[in-house]
Design an enzyme around this catalytic site. Structure first.
Site, short mmCIF file in Angstrom:
data_model
loop_
_atom_site.label_atom_id
_atom_site.label_comp_id
_atom_site.label_asym_id
_atom_site.label_seq_id
_atom_site.Cartn_x
_atom_site.Cartn_y
_atom_site.Cartn_z
N ASP A 137 -26.43 35.28 -17.13
CA ASP A 137 -26.14 36.71 -17.22
C ASP A 137 -26.40 37.23 -18.63
OD1 ASP A 137 -25.46 36.65 -14.58
OD2 ASP A 137 -23.31 36.97 -14.88
N ASN A 231 -22.63 46.40 -19.46
CA ASN A 231 -21.29 45.91 -19.12
C ASN A 231 -20.20 46.81 -19.69
OD1 ASN A 231 -21.70 43.74 -17.47
ND2 ASN A 231 -21.41 42.17 -19.03
N ASP A 261 -4.10 46.28 -28.35
CA ASP A 261 -5.03 45.51 -29.16
C ASP A 261 -6.42 46.15 -29.14
OD1 ASP A 261 -3.11 43.69 -29.73
OD2 ASP A 261 -4.14 41.96 -28.87
N SER A 275 -13.51 43.31 -18.73
CA SER A 275 -12.50 44.18 -18.12
C SER A 275 -11.61 43.41 -17.15
CB SER A 275 -13.19 45.34 -17.40
OG SER A 275 -12.29 46.03 -16.57
#
Lengths: 385, 385, 385, 385
Positions: A137, A231, A261, A275
């Site tokens: 990927d 992404n 954060d 995510s």
């Protein structure tokens, strides 16, 4: 099935008295057109192919050589030869790739074997009818970085197990390419990318803007750099021990203050990446949404959110912030955001077309989610008597 | 901004050689049309208004009376009178509503004050130019149940604090209605609903199908009942102590086996309701997605999912299942699903148009999420030195 | 290592001037004693063994027969015969168990083969030096229900894959039992159970309390029934469409109002069961805590909690509640809780001693969590370039 | 209530034939002792008090001055004067603290007003009968860092809203101190801390170990530094774009491989801090457990875990790891862990005694969870009709 004439009429009609039932029919028609577009296969000659791989991985270089030779020599489109192939300019002198040997085998290849550089991708993306990637990927993400404007269709071969973006096993490359080039053509998923633009507070600007006439967003903000991400955009606190305190705007409204954060602004394609680690929902790549996923939020109620891709999101480091923040784009290009700086995120104008397998888009994504994430695989809680 | 001519051309063009860059432009154009449709206000005469409320709540009946009188008497559209008002037939004899008193105040009202029944909503939904609801989100869900086919625009007044679906405070009804009827018109959100159809295994069918010619889904399945839901379909194990074991299909593919207390198939509108309790993501109502949220799943990896609304989902109770399951539709109409039965869920053909406030759709939803859910409100974890 | 004398002195010392450093040493010593107790193997003669299995499962009955014969005939403790075995009274006439055939093989068995009934378990639990279970985790929960007071050590054989509570493979029963009865003895985990007591509002009481002198909790509450649970107490809304509205008290303080589908009060042993499905943390069985895990809570901030096992929790259905609630105990014995009723939960006085394998407690639990839940097994999110 | 004699007998008894029922009684007794210890108030003269605050915060310095004067001058323990007060040596020359003015007001104060340095806290912690902190939770964490061995009882005043660790409002300091010094005494919570020890792979060691005879853990590991933490140890990937790949051992067993942005090893006290942000459970400070909470894990099934505090956890950076990792201790003292290095975490020998309010420990913690985190506060999902 769709009455296109009516769509046109409805939309161009300037009478404000359009009834709600007609409006509804129009909305439905538009959605229908959109679906049909997704399902329409592209059948046209693929005369120029680009191959992308990690030039430093020896094994991949050998496979690139094999693939290149196959493409050059397999007769296509009523010719007795194959198609033009662009490989990484770094392979020009590679002994493993052995371009010389290839050309020696057939002198006519000398016109057909060419070399790409990042500049070619930037300046002439239309040159390529198809891009093949070899690797994981990460190689596909690298491809997205190369094509920051128009993107040719991308067909991604996986070496080992299939990934979310690498959905063709390399060992079937012959039949896959035969089918696409001379058989049923190819269907593509138009994957949304985000255009992320960093704006600097006037006094934070270090280097002159690349454009001669800087676009002034507001009197104090100067456009700095821009990236298309496939992404996600990540904004985090970097090495600072203090939590980020970011302002999130949707168009011009302050949506919320992010104390965390950091936060992830992810495409549906990115919903299986960072995510997901941070608790975001798995989201089918065809959904036109923006995922907002906080990283270790400091409130209990900061649940992930799927926003409309019609929004322009702005993430701002407040002028009075205790610390700065860092932005990275598909995991790369990390930049510091100082007080007053901001990043804007919008659905990009240049989607990323990935070639889908025979099975079509829906099943393929589910399959990769199950396979790679072991989503909802057995291994269950204790059962009662 | 959108070149409609080109959209038309592209789509009707039957040449299979359409290039990927042209395809991409088309996709972008279609999306653009869709956005513009959302933003287009409807400005047309509102001559017939329906009012929906809880007829058993005395306070609401008094307010309905007040609202009815305002609508009947305020001159509209160059007339010296107001518009036709339909109220619940249950109020016909209500002493609190006092229809007789109202008619006595102006005999011309006798033509203008009418009564609705569920049958009228089913048979002649186009009668109503606008529906007003008084109450909470539950009253809006009730309205969705009344209009199972075409739905008129819905404007929802909240009595107390605003809800997700009740976005107009009642005490400003005069200015709100003046603006919509004679000012800038109304903008509506087309909220997706799901069409949920229960299919019975041939031997499970109790009562004859209502249609004279039963649609046979597969040789063994008989269509039983159908509902449009605005929030969600819930399938759970009911009183059975055993976990549900449901098969989930997307079109014809088996997507996964659901081992859980149940599952929720939610619209984006329903993402702030039961799905959220079960861990689903907050999802903007404009997203064309289907939320799949498990209830107490028996695997650790069953993360919630947002699926494309182009899928037809089928949730099946396997023939060999240990127990049966129960389906409910927006929290009502609970039916038992026996072995072999299934429910199909698809994006419905009849969306639910809700009138949005002046601020427009994006901000309004965010505001309700913050207000009603206290999403990401302060109250933070311990800070360090 | 522990100076017991000092512990005693410290604790019995009545001088209030005990310094904080001495207090701290005492606390440390007590913890040390507790750890040593856990590690101490029990080495004593096992002369009477009870076997529990599903009497209706033919395969299990055959295995019970095999096990019984092994125990009866294998010479133990300097005798030429084995030990006394109690089997389920339901097997007395089972042709598959064939008690007659067993007794025919050796007449001396007639004194050694006996039958248990639930009453025997209730009245004379001390009779049994060891209980063997054959089946799954459900059989162990059944065993916990049988022994509501003192519980003999439980050794659980799994037929198929090992479970959380069934940690010995059946096919090694010979070596396992030899080791425990004549080898190194057995080490046990003292698993906490909860004592759950239902109290009825005075006017809700249907049947007279079993005790002649009803314990009056408060003037209006009457003790109704009591269960020891090994996994969890679940309180849910049952078939009611309305969310539960429960008051949760810790001793006498109102801790919170639970608005949810229900809540789970789980032991650490139960942390791998229903609580986990609802989002609760995996908790090692040796932790002296009470897990509070909401089921589909209606607030975003209702995070699961681990409470001290020194608390007495009370879950009350408020007098003004819209609906009633239902309680179940390790998944059984469902009772309705009407308005004003409550359930009290306390760390029970009778823990549940489970025999642990050679590897000891820590590793065994982890192993079962990994094996049965696939906790943190690979299948990872997308990696970058 | 507890028969201590029996506890002693049972434990010292060396007969291996101790029956399981006696063993169970012993376990119960030990738990009972432990509970009683928690509830026992300490009533002894508080003759020396240390005050800790942020010396750089002017407002806090003025309040420290006020508090110091109150302690020096309020007659205690049959004397006409107050008690000895240690303040931060940084205040010795502070014009805002004005030590000279204080001494001028009463020359006898010159023996009573003293100054602490970190060295004093390290070498003579027994000097202090009580420590007062002024500030927020961060000041309490700073206090924990100062006292790395024995810790005096800590009473924490909050300036603004109460925190998790600062449970006394400053404006009631007079009555609070009167009660503790001359009234009912003080009750303390013994909060567990962790001893975290960094071990370096032999070839990674930069500076010589502080101990003359380095403790060799295994032939290749050298002890480097040690910290007591009150909240948590965090191990993360630092600026590396690659995910951490950490090995987690419990005693000598490999428990799991952590693929994540990092992991948090938290005390129950720290369960309201960073662990909570990362999804860990709220855990009452009295629970003797170790919380393992992953930060953005790369598997869907890595649920947080509560482990027994009898484990020694070891987090190791594998020799072949792609990148290094970073450890920080209560948010401070960040160190890089190179390949082969490890950190060991154990329940510390020196707990952190915090003085609890009149209401006692249970309610106070719940109150702070509700107040500071808005745990389970209203703001609920959509309700149905």
């Amino acid at each position: 099935a769709v009455n296109i004439e009516r769509v046109l009429e409805e939309i161009s009609a300037e009478d404000d008295g359009m009834s709600h039932s007609r409006l509804m029919q129009t909305a439905t028609s538009v959605r229908e057109i959109s679906k049909q577009l997704q399902r329409r296969p592209i059948k046209r000659a693929v005369r120029t192919i680009m191959i992308i791989t990690k030039a430093r991985d020896n094994k991949l270089v050998y496979l690139t050589r094999e693939l290149t030779e196959f493409l050059l020599k397999t007769p296509r489109y009523n010719s007795d030869l194959g198609v033009t192939v662009y490989v990484d300019a770094k392979l020009r002198t590679s002994t493993r790739f052995d371009a010389a040997g290839l050309l020696a085998s057939n002198p006519r290849y000398s016109d057909m074997l060419r070399y790409w550089t990042p500049d070619v991708c930037w300046d002439f993306p239309e040159k390529f009818d198809l891009v093949l990637t070899l690797g994981g990927d990460g190689t596909v993400l690298f491809t997205s970085r190369l094509f920051q404007r128009i993107v040719p269709p991308i067909l991604s071969f996986a070496l080992g197990s299939l990934g979310f973006l690498t959905n063709f096993p390399f060992d079937t490359y012959r039949s896959t390419l035969d089918r696409i080039m001379e058989g049923s053509g190819m269907r593509v998923n138009m994957r949304m990318r985000f255009t992320c633009t960093v704006y600097r507070a006037a006094n934070n600007k270090r280097r002159p803007s690349t454009s001669s006439l800087p676009k002034m967003a507001t009197p104090e903000l100067i456009e700095d750099s821009q990236s298309e991400v496939l992404n996600e955009l990540v904004i985090d606190r970097g090495p600072s021990p203090y939590v980020s305190n970011l302002e999130l705007y949707g168009d011009t409204h302050l949506l919320t203050i992010i104390q965390a954060d950091g936060c992830i602004i992810s495409t549906p394609t990115g919903s299986t990446a960072y995510s997901l680690s941070a608790g975001g929902p798995l989201t089918h790549p065809s959904i036109p949404g923006i995922l907002l996923t906080p990283i270790c939020p400091h409130t209990l109620s900061f649940r992930p959110m799927v926003l409309s891709d019609t929004l322009c999101l702005r993430i701002c480091v407040p002028k009075g912030s205790r610390s700065t923040a860092y932005a990275s784009f598909d995991g790369k290009g990390r930049v510091e955001l100082r007080r007053g700086d901001e990043v804007r995120v919008e659905a990009g104008r240049y989607p990323f077309p990935t070639v889908v397998g025979e099975g079509g888009t829906g099943g393929e994504w589910f399959e990769s989610v199950r396979r790679a994430l072991r989503w909802n695989t057995r291994g269950a809680v204790q059962r009662s008597f």
